[in-house]
Design a protein around this motif. Structure first.
Motif, PDB file in Angstrom:
ATOM      1  N   ASN A  98       1.078  -1.289   0.023  1.00  0.00           N
ATOM      2  CA  ASN A  98       0.132  -0.025  -0.126  1.00  0.00           C
ATOM      3  C   ASN A  98       0.917   1.044   0.089  1.00  0.00           C
ATOM      4  O   ASN A  98       0.917   2.031  -0.560  1.00  0.00           O
ATOM      5  N   ALA A  99       1.927   1.087   0.917  1.00  0.00           N
ATOM      6  CA  ALA A  99       2.715   2.408   0.604  1.00  0.00           C
ATOM      7  C   ALA A  99       3.934   2.511  -0.014  1.00  0.00           C
ATOM      8  O   ALA A  99       3.743   3.240  -1.040  1.00  0.00           O
ATOM      9  N   ALA A 100       4.307   1.271  -1.121  1.00  0.00           N
ATOM     10  CA  ALA A 100       4.411   1.119  -1.908  1.00  0.00           C
ATOM     11  C   ALA A 100       3.597   1.861  -3.509  1.00  0.00           C
ATOM     12  O   ALA A 100       4.185   2.454  -4.324  1.00  0.00           O
ATOM     13  N   SER A 101       2.498   1.510  -3.359  1.00  0.00           N
ATOM     14  CA  SER A 101       1.408   1.853  -4.577  1.00  0.00           C
ATOM     15  C   SER A 101       0.831   3.112  -4.469  1.00  0.00           C
ATOM     16  O   SER A 101       1.478   4.204  -5.381  1.00  0.00           O
ATOM     17  N   LEU A 102       1.340   4.078  -2.863  1.00  0.00           N
ATOM     18  CA  LEU A 102       0.819   5.526  -2.956  1.00  0.00           C
ATOM     19  C   LEU A 102       2.047   6.532  -3.282  1.00  0.00           C
ATOM     20  O   LEU A 102       1.741   7.185  -4.651  1.00  0.00           O
ATOM     21  N   MET A 103       2.789   5.653  -2.894  1.00  0.00           N
ATOM     22  CA  MET A 103       4.298   6.677  -3.717  1.00  0.00           C
ATOM     23  C   MET A 103       4.944   6.068  -5.146  1.00  0.00           C
ATOM     24  O   MET A 103       4.727   7.876  -5.437  1.00  0.00           O
ATOM     25  N   LEU A 104       4.522   5.131  -5.666  1.00  0.00           N
ATOM     26  CA  LEU A 104       4.977   4.845  -6.894  1.00  0.00           C
ATOM     27  C   LEU A 104       3.197   5.930  -7.727  1.00  0.00           C
ATOM     28  O   LEU A 104       3.789   6.603  -8.936  1.00  0.00           O
ATOM     29  N   ALA A 105       2.107   5.955  -7.382  1.00  0.00           N
ATOM     30  CA  ALA A 105       1.473   6.929  -7.638  1.00  0.00           C
ATOM     31  C   ALA A 105       1.364   8.297  -8.079  1.00  0.00           C
ATOM     32  O   ALA A 105       1.664   8.855  -8.811  1.00  0.00           O
ATOM     33  N   ASP A 106       2.349   8.783  -6.694  1.00  0.00           N
ATOM     34  CA  ASP A 106       2.966  10.315  -6.611  1.00  0.00           C
ATOM     35  C   ASP A 106       3.951  10.256  -7.518  1.00  0.00           C
ATOM     36  O   ASP A 106       4.163  11.589  -8.784  1.00  0.00           O
ATOM     37  N   ALA A 107       4.420   9.474  -7.917  1.00  0.00           N
ATOM     38  CA  ALA A 107       6.188   9.184  -8.675  1.00  0.00           C
ATOM     39  C   ALA A 107       5.760   9.275 -10.305  1.00  0.00           C
ATOM     40  O   ALA A 107       5.658  10.686 -10.993  1.00  0.00           O
ATOM     41  N   LEU A 108       4.275   8.728 -11.060  1.00  0.00           N
ATOM     42  CA  LEU A 108       3.580   8.341 -12.040  1.00  0.00           C
ATOM     43  C   LEU A 108       3.171  10.008 -12.004  1.00  0.00           C
ATOM     44  O   LEU A 108       2.826  10.686 -13.311  1.00  0.00           O
ATOM     45  N   ASN A 109       2.622  10.444 -11.264  1.00  0.00           N
ATOM     46  CA  ASN A 109       1.800  11.682 -10.778  1.00  0.00           C
ATOM     47  C   ASN A 109       2.538  13.054 -11.677  1.00  0.00           C
ATOM     48  O   ASN A 109       2.231  13.518 -12.400  1.00  0.00           O
ATOM     49  N   GLU A 110       3.900  12.893 -10.596  1.00  0.00           N
ATOM     50  CA  GLU A 110       4.662  13.929 -10.798  1.00  0.00           C
ATOM     51  C   GLU A 110       5.722  14.106 -11.537  1.00  0.00           C
ATOM     52  O   GLU A 110       5.956  14.496 -12.687  1.00  0.00           O
ATOM     53  N   THR A 111       5.296  13.005 -12.607  1.00  0.00           N
ATOM     54  CA  THR A 111       6.805  13.236 -13.820  1.00  0.00           C
ATOM     55  C   THR A 111       5.186  13.190 -15.464  1.00  0.00           C
ATOM     56  O   THR A 111       5.291  12.551 -15.955  1.00  0.00           O
ATOM     57  N   GLY A 112       4.015  13.190 -14.955  1.00  0.00           N
ATOM     58  CA  GLY A 112       3.175  13.613 -16.268  1.00  0.00           C
ATOM     59  C   GLY A 112       2.376  12.172 -16.079  1.00  0.00           C
ATOM     60  O   GLY A 112       1.696  12.778 -17.821  1.00  0.00           O
ATOM     61  N   ARG A 113       2.592  11.237 -15.365  1.00  0.00           N
ATOM     62  CA  ARG A 113       1.418  10.310 -15.824  1.00  0.00           C
ATOM     63  C   ARG A 113       0.909   9.586 -14.703  1.00  0.00           C
ATOM     64  O   ARG A 113       0.817   8.454 -14.622  1.00  0.00           O
ATOM     65  N   ALA A 114      -0.470  10.744 -15.061  1.00  0.00           N
ATOM     66  CA  ALA A 114      -1.568  10.335 -14.774  1.00  0.00           C
ATOM     67  C   ALA A 114      -2.644   9.275 -14.620  1.00  0.00           C
ATOM     68  O   ALA A 114      -2.723   9.151 -13.970  1.00  0.00           O
ATOM     69  N   SER A 115      -2.193   8.581 -16.034  1.00  0.00           N
ATOM     70  CA  SER A 115      -3.461   7.927 -16.513  1.00  0.00           C
ATOM     71  C   SER A 115      -2.766   6.430 -15.468  1.00  0.00           C
ATOM     72  O   SER A 115      -3.389   5.881 -15.206  1.00  0.00           O
ATOM     73  N   GLN A 116      -1.735   6.496 -15.308  1.00  0.00           N
ATOM     74  CA  GLN A 116      -0.520   5.436 -14.747  1.00  0.00           C
ATOM     75  C   GLN A 116      -0.707   5.159 -13.261  1.00  0.00           C
ATOM     76  O   GLN A 116      -0.838   4.011 -12.453  1.00  0.00           O
ATOM     77  N   ALA A 117      -0.777   6.439 -13.122  1.00  0.00           N
ATOM     78  CA  ALA A 117      -0.801   6.738 -11.051  1.00  0.00           C
ATOM     79  C   ALA A 117      -1.997   6.359 -11.146  1.00  0.00           C
ATOM     80  O   ALA A 117      -2.463   5.682 -10.092  1.00  0.00           O
ATOM     81  N   VAL A 118      -3.054   7.032 -11.767  1.00  0.00           N
ATOM     82  CA  VAL A 118      -4.413   5.965 -11.456  1.00  0.00           C
ATOM     83  C   VAL A 118      -4.938   4.880 -11.276  1.00  0.00           C
ATOM     84  O   VAL A 118      -5.422   3.636 -10.152  1.00  0.00           O
ATOM     85  N   GLU A 119      -3.907   4.342 -12.508  1.00  0.00           N
ATOM     86  CA  GLU A 119      -4.496   2.317 -12.468  1.00  0.00           C
ATOM     87  C   GLU A 119      -4.074   1.812 -11.524  1.00  0.00           C
ATOM     88  O   GLU A 119      -4.040   0.860 -10.823  1.00  0.00           O
ATOM     89  N   VAL A 120      -2.174   2.568 -11.164  1.00  0.00           N
ATOM     90  CA  VAL A 120      -1.790   1.991  -9.594  1.00  0.00           C
ATOM     91  C   VAL A 120      -3.071   1.915  -8.906  1.00  0.00           C
ATOM     92  O   VAL A 120      -2.773   0.431  -7.747  1.00  0.00           O
ATOM     93  N   LEU A 121      -3.200   2.828  -8.297  1.00  0.00           N
ATOM     94  CA  LEU A 121      -4.058   3.176  -7.487  1.00  0.00           C
ATOM     95  C   LEU A 121      -5.193   1.988  -6.983  1.00  0.00           C
ATOM     96  O   LEU A 121      -6.039   1.416  -6.679  1.00  0.00           O
ATOM     97  N   GLN A 122      -5.755   2.088  -8.598  1.00  0.00           N
ATOM     98  CA  GLN A 122      -6.803   1.541  -8.999  1.00  0.00           C
ATOM     99  C   GLN A 122      -6.230  -0.423  -8.531  1.00  0.00           C
ATOM    100  O   GLN A 122      -7.420  -0.938  -8.175  1.00  0.00           O
ATOM    101  N   GLN A 123      -5.274  -0.424  -9.165  1.00  0.00           N
ATOM    102  CA  GLN A 123      -4.990  -2.154  -8.928  1.00  0.00           C
ATOM    103  C   GLN A 123      -4.873  -2.123  -7.302  1.00  0.00           C
ATOM    104  O   GLN A 123      -5.691  -3.307  -6.606  1.00  0.00           O
ATOM    105  N   ALA A 124      -4.173  -1.472  -6.342  1.00  0.00           N
ATOM    106  CA  ALA A 124      -3.729  -0.591  -4.708  1.00  0.00           C
ATOM    107  C   ALA A 124      -5.695  -1.307  -4.209  1.00  0.00           C
ATOM    108  O   ALA A 124      -5.677  -2.131  -2.933  1.00  0.00           O
ATOM    109  N   LEU A 125      -6.499  -0.223  -4.788  1.00  0.00           N
ATOM    110  CA  LEU A 125      -7.402  -0.200  -3.981  1.00  0.00           C
ATOM    111  C   LEU A 125      -8.770  -1.845  -4.422  1.00  0.00           C
ATOM    112  O   LEU A 125      -9.025  -2.119  -2.955  1.00  0.00           O
TER     113      LEU A 125
END
Length: 130
Positions: A98-125
């Motif tokens: 869960n912690a790594a998923s949140l960190m990964l989503a933040d990193a993806l979002n910060e690098t302009g990959r918001a769609s991938q960030a949402v996917e990571v969060l949906q999978q974790a959910l």
């Protein structure tokens, strides 16, 4: 260590008779009190570090944060993203995942990959809801 420090503070407090502090001793007493406050803070930090280091999940999360911080400072977020993805995929610990998923989503979002960030969060959910 904390109990030793508390006992020392208590002894010092009880041994100083009220009203017996001379004007010349007040600065020294104030310095002693400041020193004791610093030491209490120091031992508090040591206790907190021990608590984190004693727990594998907390240690892993702190280590991930430090890894991410180092790569971010170096300007190499892609390498941090790679490590975070690997942890999300391989860890058996739901807490670390869960912690790594949140960190990964933040990193993806910060690098302009918001769609991938949402996917990571949906999978974790989805994993959390199973």
């Amino acid at each position: 260590m904390r109990s030793y420090l508390r006992r020392t503070v208590l002894i010092l407090t009880l041994c100083l008779p009220l009203g017996a502090v001379h004007a010349a001793e007040e600065p020294e007493l104030e310095r002693m009190q400041q020193f004791m406050a610093v030491m209490q803070g120091y031992y508090g930090i040591i206790g907190d570090i021990h608590e984190v280091a004693s727990d594998p999940d907390k240690s892993a999360i702190l280590q991930l944060q430090k890894i991410e911080e180092i790569y971010k400072q170096r300007g190499d977020r892609a390498e941090a993203i790679k490590i975070l993805r690997d942890v999300v995929d391989k860890t058996k610990s739901p807490v670390v995942r869960n912690a790594a998923s949140l960190m990964l989503a933040d990193a993806l979002n910060e690098t302009g990959r918001a769609s991938q960030a949402v996917e990571v969060l949906q999978q974790a959910l989805q994993k959390n809801l199973q």
